[in-house]
Design a protein around this motif. Structure first.
Motif, PDB file in Angstrom:
ATOM      1  N   ALA A  47      56.155-118.744  72.442  1.00 26.95           N
ATOM      2  CA  ALA A  47      55.767-120.154  72.333  1.00 26.95           C
ATOM      3  C   ALA A  47      56.573-120.956  73.350  1.00 26.95           C
ATOM      4  N   GLU A  48      56.169-122.211  73.540  1.00 26.02           N
ATOM      5  CA  GLU A  48      56.892-123.114  74.430  1.00 26.02           C
ATOM      6  C   GLU A  48      57.127-124.438  73.727  1.00 26.02           C
ATOM      7  N   VAL A  49      58.315-125.000  73.951  1.00 25.16           N
ATOM      8  CA  VAL A  49      58.663-126.305  73.386  1.00 25.16           C
ATOM      9  C   VAL A  49      59.060-127.204  74.549  1.00 25.16           C
ATOM     10  N   ASP A  50      58.159-128.115  74.916  1.00 20.28           N
ATOM     11  CA  ASP A  50      58.377-128.971  76.092  1.00 20.28           C
ATOM     12  C   ASP A  50      58.746-128.140  77.321  1.00 20.28           C
ATOM     13  N   GLY A  51      58.031-127.033  77.502  1.00 25.33           N
ATOM     14  CA  GLY A  51      58.252-126.188  78.670  1.00 25.33           C
ATOM     15  C   GLY A  51      59.354-125.167  78.510  1.00 25.33           C
ATOM     16  N   GLU A  52      60.136-125.253  77.439  1.00 25.10           N
ATOM     17  CA  GLU A  52      61.210-124.282  77.209  1.00 25.10           C
ATOM     18  C   GLU A  52      60.662-123.117  76.399  1.00 25.10           C
ATOM     19  N   ILE A  53      60.881-121.916  76.909  1.00 23.29           N
ATOM     20  CA  ILE A  53      60.269-120.716  76.324  1.00 23.29           C
ATOM     21  C   ILE A  53      61.033-120.233  75.091  1.00 23.29           C
ATOM     22  N   ILE A  54      60.269-119.821  74.079  1.00 24.42           N
ATOM     23  CA  ILE A  54      60.810-119.039  72.961  1.00 24.42           C
ATOM     24  C   ILE A  54      60.384-117.604  73.222  1.00 24.42           C
ATOM     25  N   SER A  55      61.353-116.732  73.464  1.00 23.35           N
ATOM     26  CA  SER A  55      61.036-115.353  73.839  1.00 23.35           C
ATOM     27  C   SER A  55      60.726-114.504  72.614  1.00 23.35           C
ATOM     28  N   TYR A  56      60.118-113.371  72.897  1.00 19.99           N
ATOM     29  CA  TYR A  56      59.783-112.433  71.823  1.00 19.99           C
ATOM     30  C   TYR A  56      61.047-111.931  71.133  1.00 19.99           C
ATOM     31  N   VAL A  57      62.117-111.728  71.905  1.00 15.89           N
ATOM     32  CA  VAL A  57      63.376-111.249  71.322  1.00 15.89           C
ATOM     33  C   VAL A  57      63.945-112.289  70.362  1.00 15.89           C
ATOM     34  N   GLU A  58      63.923-113.562  70.770  1.00 12.01           N
ATOM     35  CA  GLU A  58      64.390-114.633  69.881  1.00 12.01           C
ATOM     36  C   GLU A  58      63.587-114.634  68.584  1.00 12.01           C
ATOM     37  N   TYR A  59      62.267-114.532  68.745  1.00  7.21           N
ATOM     38  CA  TYR A  59      61.395-114.549  67.574  1.00  7.21           C
ATOM     39  C   TYR A  59      61.684-113.360  66.656  1.00  7.21           C
ATOM     40  N   GLN A  60      61.827-112.175  67.240  1.00  2.36           N
ATOM     41  CA  GLN A  60      62.081-110.980  66.443  1.00  2.36           C
ATOM     42  C   GLN A  60      63.388-111.103  65.663  1.00  2.36           C
ATOM     43  N   ASN A  61      64.415-111.654  66.307  1.00  2.00           N
ATOM     44  CA  ASN A  61      65.703-111.824  65.622  1.00  2.00           C
ATOM     45  C   ASN A  61      65.581-112.792  64.447  1.00  2.00           C
ATOM     46  N   ALA A  62      64.871-113.903  64.670  1.00  5.05           N
ATOM     47  CA  ALA A  62      64.698-114.895  63.600  1.00  5.05           C
ATOM     48  C   ALA A  62      63.872-114.315  62.456  1.00  5.05           C
ATOM     49  N   TYR A  63      62.814-113.598  62.825  1.00  4.59           N
ATOM     50  CA  TYR A  63      61.952-112.979  61.815  1.00  4.59           C
ATOM     51  C   TYR A  63      62.724-111.930  61.018  1.00  4.59           C
ATOM     52  N   ARG A  64      63.529-111.138  61.729  1.00  3.75           N
ATOM     53  CA  ARG A  64      64.317-110.094  61.068  1.00  3.75           C
ATOM     54  C   ARG A  64      65.282-110.700  60.050  1.00  3.75           C
ATOM     55  N   ASP A  65      65.925-111.824  60.425  1.00  6.18           N
ATOM     56  CA  ASP A  65      66.879-112.461  59.512  1.00  6.18           C
ATOM     57  C   ASP A  65      66.184-112.984  58.256  1.00  6.18           C
ATOM     58  N   LEU A  66      65.019-113.619  58.434  1.00  7.06           N
ATOM     59  CA  LEU A  66      64.269-114.107  57.273  1.00  7.06           C
ATOM     60  C   LEU A  66      63.845-112.951  56.378  1.00  7.06           C
ATOM     61  N   LEU A  67      63.360-111.896  57.011  1.00  9.37           N
ATOM     62  CA  LEU A  67      62.896-110.723  56.268  1.00  9.37           C
ATOM     63  C   LEU A  67      64.036-110.102  55.473  1.00  9.37           C
ATOM     64  N   LYS A  68      65.193-109.993  56.116  1.00  5.04           N
ATOM     65  CA  LYS A  68      66.349-109.377  55.465  1.00  5.04           C
ATOM     66  C   LYS A  68      66.794-110.201  54.256  1.00  5.04           C
ATOM     67  N   ASN A  69      66.790-111.522  54.407  1.00  8.79           N
ATOM     68  CA  ASN A  69      67.189-112.393  53.295  1.00  8.79           C
ATOM     69  C   ASN A  69      66.238-112.251  52.109  1.00  8.79           C
ATOM     70  N   LEU A  70      64.943-112.185  52.402  1.00  6.16           N
ATOM     71  CA  LEU A  70      63.959-112.066  51.326  1.00  6.16           C
ATOM     72  C   LEU A  70      64.048-110.695  50.660  1.00  6.16           C
ATOM     73  N   GLN A  71      64.238-109.656  51.463  1.00  5.71           N
ATOM     74  CA  GLN A  71      64.388-108.311  50.900  1.00  5.71           C
ATOM     75  C   GLN A  71      65.616-108.226  50.005  1.00  5.71           C
ATOM     76  N   GLU A  72      66.659-108.960  50.385  1.00  8.79           N
ATOM     77  CA  GLU A  72      67.878-108.975  49.578  1.00  8.79           C
ATOM     78  C   GLU A  72      67.615-109.639  48.227  1.00  8.79           C
ATOM     79  N   GLN A  73      66.767-110.673  48.224  1.00 11.46           N
ATOM     80  CA  GLN A  73      66.432-111.346  46.969  1.00 11.46           C
ATOM     81  C   GLN A  73      65.601-110.452  46.058  1.00 11.46           C
ATOM     82  N   TYR A  74      64.641-109.740  46.646  1.00 11.61           N
ATOM     83  CA  TYR A  74      63.722-108.931  45.838  1.00 11.61           C
ATOM     84  C   TYR A  74      64.252-107.529  45.574  1.00 11.61           C
ATOM     85  N   LYS A  75      65.204-107.096  46.385  1.00 15.66           N
ATOM     86  CA  LYS A  75      65.855-105.795  46.233  1.00 15.66           C
ATOM     87  C   LYS A  75      64.821-104.690  46.010  1.00 15.66           C
TER      88      LYS A  75
END
Length: 634
Positions: A43-71
C-alpha cells in the motif's frame, strides 16, 4: 557439493558470475519479489510505501497475540472472523500517518527515551533491575528481535507524545466536573403504578390477518441462527491414569525440586475486639471510640477473659459470638496494620490499640505455628497424584497427536474412528449461543468451531484438561422461517403483544387524567390501583422494585417538583408504567470536594481519547491512501 565449491571459491570471479546468472534466472522465472520482499509494495500512504515485509511483520504480531488468547482452541478460520489481514494493514497506515504528523509538529523519539521505556518493563527485569540477557531471551521466546521491538516501542512512545501534545489544547473546567459529578451522583425517587400485561391476556382475540401483519413486521425476531453439527473424539487424561507407572525416585526428585509447594507458612491464631469507626469520622467521635477501646483494653490486661470481653464489646458481628476468634491465618490474609501487629506478638500477648480502616482493634495472639516443611511421607500420595495427573495429560496429548498424524487430509472422522476402534461422539445441531452438547464449552471454543467450514477438522483443542479433535459434520445457514414453522410461538407472542398494547392504552388514559390535575392518591383509590415508591437511585442504577425499563432513568431525571409527570408512559416486560416524581437528593458537597480530582481526571481522559480518535479519523480522510495492491496479498 555445489555449496562447498561456492564457499571455497567465494572470491573467484567465476563464482561471482555464476551467482549473478542464478539470480537472473530466478528473477526471470519468479519475479523480483522472490529475491526481496522488502521491495514489494502492499500500500501507499501519501506516496510512502508500506512494504510486504512490514505488512507480514504486523500481521504476524496480530496473529501471535490472538493465538495466545485462544491457545489450544485456535483455528486458522478465526483469521477471517477477526479480519486480521485488514487490521494489520490499517494499523500500519495509521502508524505512517502518525509518524508523518509527528514530524510536521516537530516531535521525535530519542534512543534514550526508547531505552528508558524498555528498561521499565517488568518482564525484562531481574530483582527489579533491567537485565539485557533476560530482554533478549524473552524477545527470542516470542519470535521477536530487538530491532522490531524497539520499532514498536518507538511507535508507542510517538503515539503517547502526540496524545500529550493534543492534550495541551484540552481544558476541563470546574463547571464541567461539577456537571459530570452531578450527572452520576444526583438521586431521584419516584412513585409508580404498573399496568400488568397479563391482566389483559384473557380479553385478547386472535385475528389471523393482524397476526400475519405482526409476523411480517417482526420476522427478524424469528430468525433461526446458523447451526452446526459436529463429531468429535475426546481424549480424557483420566482414562490414561492406569497406564502411568511411578517409582520412588521420581517422587523423591519432585519433592526435592518443589520444596516451596510443601512449605507451610508461619501462622498465627488470634482473637480481636473491634470498635467500629468510619474513615471520615470527626475527631470528637474518634476520641469517644478510642476512649471506650482503652477502657476495654485495661480490662483485658487486668486479667478478664478476653473471649467474654469480645462477646460483650466487639462490633465485628462475624466473630463476636465466637469470642473474637479469627482462627489461624498467614501473612497476606489480614489488613496490613492488623497483620503487622499480630505477627510481631508473642503467644498470649495482648496488643496496644491497633487502628485500621475498620476502626480500633485489641488483638490477643492465642497460638503460633512456625514455618515448617511437610515430610516426604506426609505428601507422598499428593506428589504421586500430581505426577500421575501430569503424565496422563501427556499420554492423552500424545495419543491425540499421533492419531491426527494418521488422518488423511479429507478425513471422515466417523469412518476413520471406526477403522481404529475409537469412539466418536456425534452431536445434534446447535447454535453459537447454545452450549456444545456434552462438552458445554465457552464462547471462545464455540467461536473456534463456528469458524470451521463443513467437513473441516480442528487442530487439537484442549478444554478443561480434555483434548478434542472436532469435525464439522454439517452446517445449516441462518434463515427466516415461514409463518407456519413458528405458529405456536407466534400465537403466544402476538397475544402478549396485543395485551401489552391494551396495558399501554390503559396506562395512557390514566396518565392523561393525572396530567389534567386529578389527585394521585384519589385516582389510585378510585381505579383500585396500588401505587408503589422506589428508593432514591442514580442515573446508573436500576430500581429493583421496577426492574429493567428502557428510558426510565432519562424520564425520571427530567421530572421535578413543578413537573411531576412525564409526557408518556413507560414499558417493560411486565407491562406499562405510569411514574411520578417524589423527591430528589442533591449531591454531597463535601464528598464532591474529596472526589473532584478523580472525576476531573476521568473527564480529561474521555476528552483526550475522543479528541485523538477524531483527529486520527480526520487525518486519514485527508491522506491519499492507495490500497489497490493489497488485494493480491490478502
Amino acid at each position: 557439493m555445489l555449496l562447498s565449491l561456492m564457499r571455497k571459491h567465494a572470491k573467484s570471479w567465476i563464482i561471482k558470475v555464476l551467482i549473478t546468472m542464478i539470480i537472473m534466472v530466478f528473477i526471470f522465472f519468479f519475479g523480483y519479489s522472490y529475491i526481496s520482499d522488502e521491495g514489494v509494495k502492499v500500500a501507499e500512504v501519501d506516496g510512502e510505501i508500506i512494504s510486504y515485509v512490514e505488512y507480514q511483520n504486523a500481521y504476524r504480531d496480530l496473529l501471535k497475540n490472538l493465538q495466545e488468547q485462544y491457545k489450544n482452541m485456535w483455528s486458522d478460520n478465526l483469521i477471517e472472523t477477526f479480519d486480521l489481514k485488514n487490521r494489520a494493514l490499517e494499523g500500519l497506515i495509521e502508524n505512517k500517518i502518525i509518524a508523518k504528523e509527528a514530524e510536521k509538529i516537530g516531535l521525535d523519539i530519542t534512543d534514550k527515551e526508547i531505552r528508558e521505556k524498555i528498561m521499565t518493563y517488568p518482564a525484562f527485569q531481574y530483582n527489579d533491575v533491567f537485565d539485557e540477557n533476560r530482554y533478549k531471551v524473552v524477545l527470542s521466546n516470542n519470535d521477536t528481535n530487538p530491532e522490531d521491538f524497539e520499532e514498536a516501542t518507538t511507535q508507542q512512545l510517538l503515539q503517547e507524545k502526540l496524545i500529550q501534545f493534543l492534550q495541551t489544547f484540552l481544558v476541563v473546567s470546574d463547571q464541567e466536573v461539577l456537571d459530570q459529578y452531578t450527572y452520576y451522583n444526583q438521586k431521584v425517587k419516584i412513585g409508580f403504578i404498573l399496568f400488568p400485561s397479563k391482566d389483559y391476556m384473557d380479553s385478547i382475540k386472535i385475528d389471523q390477518a393482524l397476526m400475519t401483519k405482526y409476523f411480517e413486521e417482526h420476522k427478524e425476531e424469528y430468525r433461526v441462527p446458523e447451526k452446526v453439527k459436529i463429531a468429535y473424539i475426546a481424549f480424557n487424561p483420566q482414562d490414561f491414569r492406569d497406564q502411568v507407572k511411578l517409582d520412588d525416585q521420581e517422587i523423591e526428585y519432585y519433592y526435592e525440586d518443589n520444596q516451596d509447594q510443601f512449605t507451610r507458612e508461619r501462622e498465627v491464631r488470634a482473637r480481636h475486639i473491634m470498635f467500629s469507626l468510619p474513615s471520615d469520622a470527626p475527631a470528637e467521635q474518634e476520641e469517644k471510640v478510642k476512649e471506650k477501646a482503652l477502657s476495654v483494653l485495661e480490662k483485658a490486661r487486668g486479667g478478664q477473659d478476653f473471649s467474654e470481653l469480645a462477646k460483650e464489646y466487639s462490633e465485628d458481628i462475624s466473630t463476636k459470638d465466637q469470642g473474637g476468634d479469627l482462627g489461624y491465618f498467614s501473612k497476606g490474609r489480614m489488613i496490613e496494620p492488623f497483620e503487622e501487629a499480630a505477627f510481631n506478638m508473642e503467644k498470649g500477648q495482648i496488643s496496644d490499640l491497633v487502628k485500621t480502616t475498620y476502626g480500633y482493634h485489641i488483638i490477643k495472639v492465642e497460638d503460633i505455628k512456625e514455618e515448617s516443611i511437610d515430610g516426604l511421607e506426609e505428601v507422598r500420595d499428593q506428589i504421586s497424584d500430581i505426577l500421575i495427573s501430569n503424565a496422563s495429560i501427556d499420554l492423552a496429548n500424545e495419543k491425540a497427536l499421533s492419531l491426527m498424524d494418521q488422518m488423511p487430509y479429507d478425513v471422515d472422522l466417523a469412518q476413520f474412528t471406526s477403522q481404529h476402534d475409537i469412539a466418536v461422539i456425534n452431536t445434534d445441531y446447535f447454535s453459537q449461543d447454545e452450549p456444545i452438547p456434552y462438552i458445554k464449552g465457552d464462547a471462545k471454543l464455540r467461536q473456534s468451531i463456528f469458524s470451521l467450514q463443513k467437513t473441516d477438522v480442528s487442530e487439537l483443542i484442549e478444554f478443561n484438561n480434555i483434548f478434542y479433535i472436532i469435525q464439522v459434520v454439517d452446517k445449516k445457514p441462518s434463515y427466516l422461517p415461514e409463518m407456519g414453522e413458528v405458529s405456536d410461538q407466534l400465537e403466544i407472542d402476538y397475544a402478549a403483544y396485543q395485551a401489552a398494547l391494551e396495558a399501554k392504552s390503559a396506562a395512557e388514559r390514566y396518565l392523561a387524567r393525572l396530567r389534567e390535575g386529578t389527585d394521585w392518591d384519589e385516582l389510585a383509590k378510585t381505579m383500585n390501583m396500588k401505587p408503589e415508591t422506589t428508593d432514591f437511585f442514580t442515573r446508573m442504577d436500576s430500581p429493583e422494585v421496577i426492574g429493567v425499563t428502557p428510558d426510565l432513568n432519562d424520564a425520571a431525571f427530567k421530572l421535578s417538583e413543578n413537573n411531576r409527570y412525564p409526557d408518556a408512559v413507560l414499558e417493560n416486560e411486565d407491562g406499562a408504567l405510569v411514574i411520578r416524581w417524589e423527591g430528589e437528593e442533591r449531591i454531597d458537597k463535601e464528598k464532591y470536594k474529596q472526589e473532584k480530582g478523580q472525576y476531573a481526571d476521568a473527564l480529561m481522559l474521555l476528552k483526550r481519547l475522543s479528541l485523538y480518535d477524531t483527529w486520527l479519523k480526520r487525518l486519514k480522510d485527508q491522506t491519499d491512501i492507495d490500497r489497490s495492491k493489497f488485494e493480491k496479498y490478502k
